[in-house]
Design an enzyme around this catalytic site. Sequence first.
Site, PDB file in Angstrom:
ATOM      1  N   ASP A   1      -2.260  -6.812  -5.902  1.00  0.00           N
ATOM      2  CA  ASP A   1      -3.589  -6.587  -5.339  1.00  0.00           C
ATOM      3  C   ASP A   1      -3.741  -7.539  -4.158  1.00  0.00           C
ATOM      4  O   ASP A   1      -3.372  -8.720  -4.264  1.00  0.00           O
ATOM      5  CB  ASP A   1      -4.664  -6.861  -6.397  1.00  0.00           C
ATOM      6  CG  ASP A   1      -6.048  -6.398  -5.959  1.00  0.00           C
ATOM      7  OD1 ASP A   1      -6.495  -6.798  -4.851  1.00  0.00           O
ATOM      8  OD2 ASP A   1      -6.692  -5.658  -6.708  1.00  0.00           O
TER       9      ASP A   1
ATOM     10  N   LYS B   1     -10.147  -5.339  10.655  1.00  0.00           N
ATOM     11  CA  LYS B   1      -8.861  -5.154  11.321  1.00  0.00           C
ATOM     12  C   LYS B   1      -8.657  -6.157  12.453  1.00  0.00           C
ATOM     13  O   LYS B   1      -7.551  -6.685  12.648  1.00  0.00           O
ATOM     14  CB  LYS B   1      -8.762  -3.719  11.864  1.00  0.00           C
ATOM     15  CG  LYS B   1      -8.354  -2.691  10.835  1.00  0.00           C
ATOM     16  CD  LYS B   1      -6.932  -2.915  10.358  1.00  0.00           C
ATOM     17  CE  LYS B   1      -6.401  -1.789   9.524  1.00  0.00           C
ATOM     18  NZ  LYS B   1      -5.019  -2.007   9.043  1.00  0.00           N
TER      19      LYS B   1
ATOM     20  N   GLY C   1      -0.643   4.915  -0.295  1.00  0.00           N
ATOM     21  CA  GLY C   1      -1.544   5.458   0.711  1.00  0.00           C
ATOM     22  C   GLY C   1      -0.884   6.495   1.599  1.00  0.00           C
ATOM     23  O   GLY C   1       0.324   6.722   1.557  1.00  0.00           O
ATOM     24  N   PHE C   2      -1.686   7.118   2.438  1.00  0.00           N
ATOM     25  CA  PHE C   2      -1.220   8.172   3.345  1.00  0.00           C
ATOM     26  C   PHE C   2      -0.116   7.660   4.264  1.00  0.00           C
ATOM     27  O   PHE C   2       0.992   8.206   4.310  1.00  0.00           O
ATOM     28  CB  PHE C   2      -2.424   8.675   4.142  1.00  0.00           C
ATOM     29  CG  PHE C   2      -2.168   9.855   5.045  1.00  0.00           C
ATOM     30  CD1 PHE C   2      -1.337  10.888   4.674  1.00  0.00           C
ATOM     31  CD2 PHE C   2      -2.821   9.940   6.274  1.00  0.00           C
ATOM     32  CE1 PHE C   2      -1.133  11.985   5.498  1.00  0.00           C
ATOM     33  CE2 PHE C   2      -2.636  11.031   7.113  1.00  0.00           C
ATOM     34  CZ  PHE C   2      -1.787  12.048   6.733  1.00  0.00           C
TER      35      PHE C   2
ATOM     36  N   SER D   1      -9.355  10.083   6.982  1.00  0.00           N
ATOM     37  CA  SER D   1      -9.417  10.797   8.261  1.00  0.00           C
ATOM     38  C   SER D   1      -9.125  12.287   8.100  1.00  0.00           C
ATOM     39  O   SER D   1      -9.556  13.098   8.930  1.00  0.00           O
ATOM     40  CB  SER D   1      -8.452  10.173   9.274  1.00  0.00           C
ATOM     41  OG  SER D   1      -7.119  10.243   8.823  1.00  0.00           O
TER      42      SER D   1
ATOM     43  N   PRO E   1      -2.531   2.491  15.260  1.00  0.00           N
ATOM     44  CA  PRO E   1      -2.795   3.930  15.247  1.00  0.00           C
ATOM     45  C   PRO E   1      -4.219   4.274  15.650  1.00  0.00           C
ATOM     46  O   PRO E   1      -5.155   3.483  15.482  1.00  0.00           O
ATOM     47  CB  PRO E   1      -2.559   4.322  13.782  1.00  0.00           C
ATOM     48  CG  PRO E   1      -1.895   3.142  13.132  1.00  0.00           C
ATOM     49  CD  PRO E   1      -2.349   1.953  13.912  1.00  0.00           C
TER      50      PRO E   1
ATOM     51  N   TYR F   1     -14.835  -1.944   9.272  1.00  0.00           N
ATOM     52  CA  TYR F   1     -13.408  -1.689   9.506  1.00  0.00           C
ATOM     53  C   TYR F   1     -12.936  -2.383  10.774  1.00  0.00           C
ATOM     54  O   TYR F   1     -11.862  -3.010  10.801  1.00  0.00           O
ATOM     55  CB  TYR F   1     -13.162  -0.186   9.596  1.00  0.00           C
ATOM     56  CG  TYR F   1     -11.735   0.188   9.881  1.00  0.00           C
ATOM     57  CD1 TYR F   1     -10.770   0.150   8.882  1.00  0.00           C
ATOM     58  CD2 TYR F   1     -11.352   0.581  11.165  1.00  0.00           C
ATOM     59  CE1 TYR F   1      -9.449   0.495   9.147  1.00  0.00           C
ATOM     60  CE2 TYR F   1     -10.037   0.935  11.431  1.00  0.00           C
ATOM     61  CZ  TYR F   1      -9.097   0.894  10.421  1.00  0.00           C
ATOM     62  OH  TYR F   1      -7.799   1.224  10.695  1.00  0.00           O
TER      63      TYR F   1
ATOM     64  N   GLY G   1       0.808  -1.211   0.000  1.00  0.00           N
ATOM     65  CA  GLY G   1       0.000   0.000   0.000  1.00  0.00           C
ATOM     66  C   GLY G   1       0.841   1.259   0.000  1.00  0.00           C
ATOM     67  O   GLY G   1       0.537   2.227   0.707  1.00  0.00           O
TER      68      GLY G   1
ATOM     69  N   ALA H   1      -1.064  -1.712   3.768  1.00  0.00           N
ATOM     70  CA  ALA H   1      -2.230  -1.580   2.893  1.00  0.00           C
ATOM     71  C   ALA H   1      -3.525  -1.896   3.628  1.00  0.00           C
ATOM     72  O   ALA H   1      -3.594  -2.839   4.412  1.00  0.00           O
ATOM     73  CB  ALA H   1      -2.086  -2.505   1.685  1.00  0.00           C
TER      74      ALA H   1
END
Length: 344
Positions: A65, A166, A13-14, A204, A189, A162, A10, A86
């Site tokens: 992927d 997770k 991503g951020f 976020s 996090p 989510y 990932g 990711a």
Amino acid sequence: MDSGTILVTGASGFVGKWTVIELLRAGFSVRGTVRRPDKVPAIHAAIAVQVGGEALSRFTHVETDLMDDLGWPEAMAGVDAVCHVAAQILAEEPRNADVVIRPAVEGTERVLRHAQAAGVRRMVMTSSIATVAYGHGHDRGRRVYDETHFTQLDRMRFTWAYCIGKTRAEQAAWTFARANDMALTTIHPGAILGPALDDDASISLLMVSDLLNGKTPAMPSNGFSIIDVRDVAAMHVAALQNDASIGERYLAAGDYTPFPEVGQILRQAYPSRTITQKIVPDWIIRVLARFGGPTRQIINDIGNEKHFDRTKGEALLGRPLRSSKEAILAAAESSIALGVVRPN
């Protein structure tokens, strides 16, 4: 581990981009996985701005992927460790929870399986406080959580995709690690803010940009444990560099900050912007949550304060976490600079 090649899943991503940057700053070579090759130029641009061309020469990418085996043998070939970052994150609760849960669980299992097949034994995985602080009967008041707490999905009144994804992904990772002698560390996090590197940032950050853009008509009363993305990335690197982190969970969660306080911080910093002061009553949130949507993702935090013990995480970093105010203002400044927030 102080050198070698690290695979970052990932990488567009951020958290992924910042993790790539912090690994390059620490002297590692990095291979990033991307699902869409059109995002690679943005990763290169972010790296070049933050650490320069020499570091950029130590970054490569491979297309993969989480839901497909294609590309993963090539991704794992010759790497010394994996940072599995990711994730599928949506702003609203999906009608089909599997669009979030399957990439989390099956994707994690796929990464672990291909790592083992390639002889890669070291992994640092981005988890979440969602795997820690839910299903404990905490309905009101203040409570402090630490790394010994595990979310109990079967005891939650309201689950959301989510949290399920997770939690099951972390459970699967620890089960696999124990069975296959994998050296695993998990990082957890809270709400991730801090500076965006481009306009393809985190869901976020909408908490900040929507307030600045006047798109948030009213705020819920609940709060979040906010963490700066730079601290999240740095904690991944610190875990790789410290063998004592193997087999451990680390909370990356800073100050508990109520949503109205986020608004107040932004009003003080940007007094010319119209930022709502209206609060949505808790009872309305509770009613709306029954029908899904964004309120379903916060209903378990209404009426209570979830605080997180930062002692272990700060010891790993060797310094205090950045404050929530710093993370909020960094998110705001970068969102304005990138044009995510309209001109005033």
